[in-house]
Design a protein around this motif. Structure first.
Motif, PDB file in Angstrom:
ATOM      1  N   ALA A  47      31.465  11.852 -40.496  1.00  0.00           N
ATOM      2  CA  ALA A  47      30.284  11.758 -41.368  1.00  0.00           C
ATOM      3  C   ALA A  47      30.593  12.306 -42.759  1.00  0.00           C
ATOM      4  O   ALA A  47      30.172  11.735 -43.777  1.00  0.00           O
ATOM      5  CB  ALA A  47      29.118  12.527 -40.746  1.00  0.00           C
ATOM      6  N   LEU A  48      31.357  13.395 -42.827  1.00  0.00           N
ATOM      7  CA  LEU A  48      31.716  13.983 -44.127  1.00  0.00           C
ATOM      8  C   LEU A  48      32.725  13.105 -44.873  1.00  0.00           C
ATOM      9  O   LEU A  48      32.661  12.982 -46.092  1.00  0.00           O
ATOM     10  CB  LEU A  48      32.268  15.401 -43.928  1.00  0.00           C
ATOM     11  CG  LEU A  48      31.221  16.441 -43.503  1.00  0.00           C
ATOM     12  CD1 LEU A  48      31.881  17.698 -42.973  1.00  0.00           C
ATOM     13  CD2 LEU A  48      30.281  16.772 -44.663  1.00  0.00           C
ATOM     14  N   SER A  49      33.630  12.476 -44.132  1.00  0.00           N
ATOM     15  CA  SER A  49      34.580  11.540 -44.753  1.00  0.00           C
ATOM     16  C   SER A  49      33.836  10.370 -45.388  1.00  0.00           C
ATOM     17  O   SER A  49      34.175   9.927 -46.489  1.00  0.00           O
ATOM     18  CB  SER A  49      35.570  10.999 -43.711  1.00  0.00           C
ATOM     19  OG  SER A  49      36.436  12.014 -43.300  1.00  0.00           O
ATOM     20  N   LYS A  50      32.808   9.886 -44.683  1.00  0.00           N
ATOM     21  CA  LYS A  50      32.001   8.769 -45.209  1.00  0.00           C
ATOM     22  C   LYS A  50      31.307   9.151 -46.507  1.00  0.00           C
ATOM     23  O   LYS A  50      31.019   8.304 -47.340  1.00  0.00           O
ATOM     24  CB  LYS A  50      30.950   8.351 -44.179  1.00  0.00           C
ATOM     25  CG  LYS A  50      31.479   7.360 -43.166  1.00  0.00           C
ATOM     26  CD  LYS A  50      30.344   6.836 -42.292  1.00  0.00           C
ATOM     27  CE  LYS A  50      30.906   6.033 -41.138  1.00  0.00           C
ATOM     28  NZ  LYS A  50      29.978   5.929 -40.013  1.00  0.00           N
ATOM     29  N   LYS A  51      31.012  10.447 -46.659  1.00  0.00           N
ATOM     30  CA  LYS A  51      30.374  10.917 -47.898  1.00  0.00           C
ATOM     31  C   LYS A  51      31.398  11.121 -49.010  1.00  0.00           C
ATOM     32  O   LYS A  51      31.059  11.569 -50.102  1.00  0.00           O
ATOM     33  CB  LYS A  51      29.621  12.228 -47.631  1.00  0.00           C
ATOM     34  CG  LYS A  51      28.354  12.027 -46.806  1.00  0.00           C
ATOM     35  CD  LYS A  51      27.582  13.328 -46.657  1.00  0.00           C
ATOM     36  CE  LYS A  51      26.234  13.076 -45.974  1.00  0.00           C
ATOM     37  NZ  LYS A  51      25.470  14.317 -45.779  1.00  0.00           N
ATOM     38  N   GLY A  52      32.679  10.857 -48.710  1.00  0.00           N
ATOM     39  CA  GLY A  52      33.708  10.916 -49.758  1.00  0.00           C
ATOM     40  C   GLY A  52      34.552  12.171 -49.777  1.00  0.00           C
ATOM     41  O   GLY A  52      35.388  12.348 -50.670  1.00  0.00           O
ATOM     42  N   TYR A  53      34.355  13.078 -48.803  1.00  0.00           N
ATOM     43  CA  TYR A  53      35.142  14.315 -48.792  1.00  0.00           C
ATOM     44  C   TYR A  53      36.474  14.104 -48.074  1.00  0.00           C
ATOM     45  O   TYR A  53      36.551  13.362 -47.096  1.00  0.00           O
ATOM     46  CB  TYR A  53      34.371  15.448 -48.098  1.00  0.00           C
ATOM     47  CG  TYR A  53      33.079  15.781 -48.789  1.00  0.00           C
ATOM     48  CD1 TYR A  53      33.076  16.427 -50.028  1.00  0.00           C
ATOM     49  CD2 TYR A  53      31.857  15.439 -48.223  1.00  0.00           C
ATOM     50  CE1 TYR A  53      31.883  16.716 -50.681  1.00  0.00           C
ATOM     51  CE2 TYR A  53      30.657  15.731 -48.861  1.00  0.00           C
ATOM     52  CZ  TYR A  53      30.680  16.368 -50.092  1.00  0.00           C
ATOM     53  OH  TYR A  53      29.499  16.655 -50.737  1.00  0.00           O
TER      54      TYR A  53
ATOM     55  N   GLN B 261      29.224  21.299 -52.897  1.00  0.00           N
ATOM     56  CA  GLN B 261      28.622  20.067 -52.358  1.00  0.00           C
ATOM     57  C   GLN B 261      29.044  19.864 -50.900  1.00  0.00           C
ATOM     58  O   GLN B 261      28.230  19.518 -50.044  1.00  0.00           O
ATOM     59  CB  GLN B 261      29.066  18.849 -53.179  1.00  0.00           C
ATOM     60  CG  GLN B 261      28.467  18.769 -54.569  1.00  0.00           C
ATOM     61  CD  GLN B 261      29.155  17.690 -55.419  1.00  0.00           C
ATOM     62  OE1 GLN B 261      29.869  16.830 -54.913  1.00  0.00           O
ATOM     63  NE2 GLN B 261      28.944  17.750 -56.726  1.00  0.00           N
ATOM     64  N   PHE B 262      30.336  20.106 -50.646  1.00  0.00           N
ATOM     65  CA  PHE B 262      30.860  19.959 -49.285  1.00  0.00           C
ATOM     66  C   PHE B 262      30.157  20.919 -48.323  1.00  0.00           C
ATOM     67  O   PHE B 262      29.742  20.530 -47.221  1.00  0.00           O
ATOM     68  CB  PHE B 262      32.371  20.227 -49.266  1.00  0.00           C
ATOM     69  CG  PHE B 262      32.943  20.296 -47.884  1.00  0.00           C
ATOM     70  CD1 PHE B 262      33.270  19.148 -47.167  1.00  0.00           C
ATOM     71  CD2 PHE B 262      33.147  21.546 -47.265  1.00  0.00           C
ATOM     72  CE1 PHE B 262      33.779  19.211 -45.883  1.00  0.00           C
ATOM     73  CE2 PHE B 262      33.661  21.615 -45.971  1.00  0.00           C
ATOM     74  CZ  PHE B 262      33.989  20.458 -45.281  1.00  0.00           C
TER      75      PHE B 262
ATOM     76  N   SER C 216      26.677  19.735 -47.606  1.00  0.00           N
ATOM     77  CA  SER C 216      26.742  18.541 -46.760  1.00  0.00           C
ATOM     78  C   SER C 216      27.108  18.902 -45.327  1.00  0.00           C
ATOM     79  O   SER C 216      26.588  18.336 -44.368  1.00  0.00           O
ATOM     80  CB  SER C 216      27.773  17.537 -47.300  1.00  0.00           C
ATOM     81  OG  SER C 216      27.408  17.084 -48.576  1.00  0.00           O
TER      82      SER C 216
ATOM     83  N   GLU D 289      24.183  20.071 -43.309  1.00  0.00           N
ATOM     84  CA  GLU D 289      23.327  18.949 -42.868  1.00  0.00           C
ATOM     85  C   GLU D 289      23.950  18.206 -41.691  1.00  0.00           C
ATOM     86  O   GLU D 289      23.243  17.801 -40.770  1.00  0.00           O
ATOM     87  CB  GLU D 289      23.102  17.982 -44.033  1.00  0.00           C
ATOM     88  CG  GLU D 289      22.572  18.689 -45.284  1.00  0.00           C
ATOM     89  CD  GLU D 289      21.244  18.143 -45.773  1.00  0.00           C
ATOM     90  OE1 GLU D 289      20.996  16.953 -45.598  1.00  0.00           O
ATOM     91  OE2 GLU D 289      20.454  18.943 -46.323  1.00  0.00           O
ATOM     92  N   GLU D 290      25.266  18.032 -41.709  1.00  0.00           N
ATOM     93  CA  GLU D 290      25.924  17.287 -40.630  1.00  0.00           C
ATOM     94  C   GLU D 290      26.061  18.142 -39.358  1.00  0.00           C
ATOM     95  O   GLU D 290      26.121  17.605 -38.251  1.00  0.00           O
ATOM     96  CB  GLU D 290      27.320  16.801 -41.085  1.00  0.00           C
ATOM     97  CG  GLU D 290      27.304  15.811 -42.217  1.00  0.00           C
ATOM     98  CD  GLU D 290      26.454  14.581 -41.942  1.00  0.00           C
ATOM     99  OE1 GLU D 290      26.250  14.211 -40.765  1.00  0.00           O
ATOM    100  OE2 GLU D 290      25.955  13.974 -42.912  1.00  0.00           O
TER     101      GLU D 290
END
Length: 216
Positions: A151-157, A206-207, A210, A213-214
């Motif tokens: 999920a975090l990878s999908k957000k660009g991290y 930001q990470f 995020s 939340e995840e």
């Protein structure tokens, strides 16, 4: 009313102070700034950021402080929220050689410090909790590490999962936290972050937000 949505979740976070070779620990900044940051950005409904604690980068000598922190949040949970509320601990530690974030699956019952901790302790092949048995015993988080990472990878991290939290203070704290979680019905997660020179402070903040939340 309790059946209208998912149970309330309180997430408590910890970071570390400076230690040998790392004069400015990014996790101290992240944890000290997270309350204000999430206040501005907002958090998902039903999610509360609880205590934000910066720990001494030490093992045995800082253990009583760690347990006081874990227990105070645990007893706070009992007095404030209904029994349906979940409590999650997220521990941040720095890996100064890392180029991306790492979400740790597990901790090992071994303290082998490559250098003395901030209180001068340098154990070699010592079981962290002797009652658990030998130094090969592993404790795993009950949180879905792979799903959180995806999920975090999908957000660009730039994030990976890891099965090795080292054998220094990060692993030491994670092992104790996982043991406490099992005994108290809470959950625990450890995340390694790079230095701010590698991934800057704003992206790391930001990470962190995020991740909360995840993890929910």
């Amino acid at each position: 009313m309790g059946s209208e949505g998912p149970p309330a979740v309180t997430i408590h976070v910890t970071g570390f102070k400076k230690f040998h070779g790392v004069s400015e620990n990014p996790t101290e900044t992240i944890v000290c700034s997270l309350k204000e940051y999430t206040k501005k950005k907002g958090l998902a409904k039903g999610l509360t950021l609880g205590s934000c604690t910066v720990l001494e980068t030490a093992g045995q000598g800082a253990l009583s402080t760690l347990y006081q922190t874990l227990q105070s949040a645990s007893s706070g949970k009992d007095s404030q929220s209904s029994s349906s509320g979940k409590t999650i601990w997220v521990h941040f530690g720095v890996n100064s050689g890392a180029t991306r974030f790492a979400i740790e699956h597990q901790a090992v019952n071994e303290a082998t410090f490559r250098c003395p901790d901030e209180l001068g302790w340098k154990p070699q092949k010592v079981p962290i909790i002797p009652a658990d048995g030998g130094i090969t015993h592993v404790r795993e988080t009950t949180l879905p590490v792979e799903e959180i990472s995806k999920a975090l990878s999908k957000k660009g991290y730039d994030v990976m999962t890891s099965d090795d939290a080292g054998r220094f203070v990060c692993n030491y704290v994670y092992y104790h936290s996982l043991s406490f979680a099992e005994q108290n019905g809470t959950k625990s997660l450890f995340v390694h972050v790079p230095l701010f020179l590698t991934i800057d402070e704003e992206i790391q903040m930001q990470f962190a937000a995020s991740l909360l939340e995840e993890t929910n």
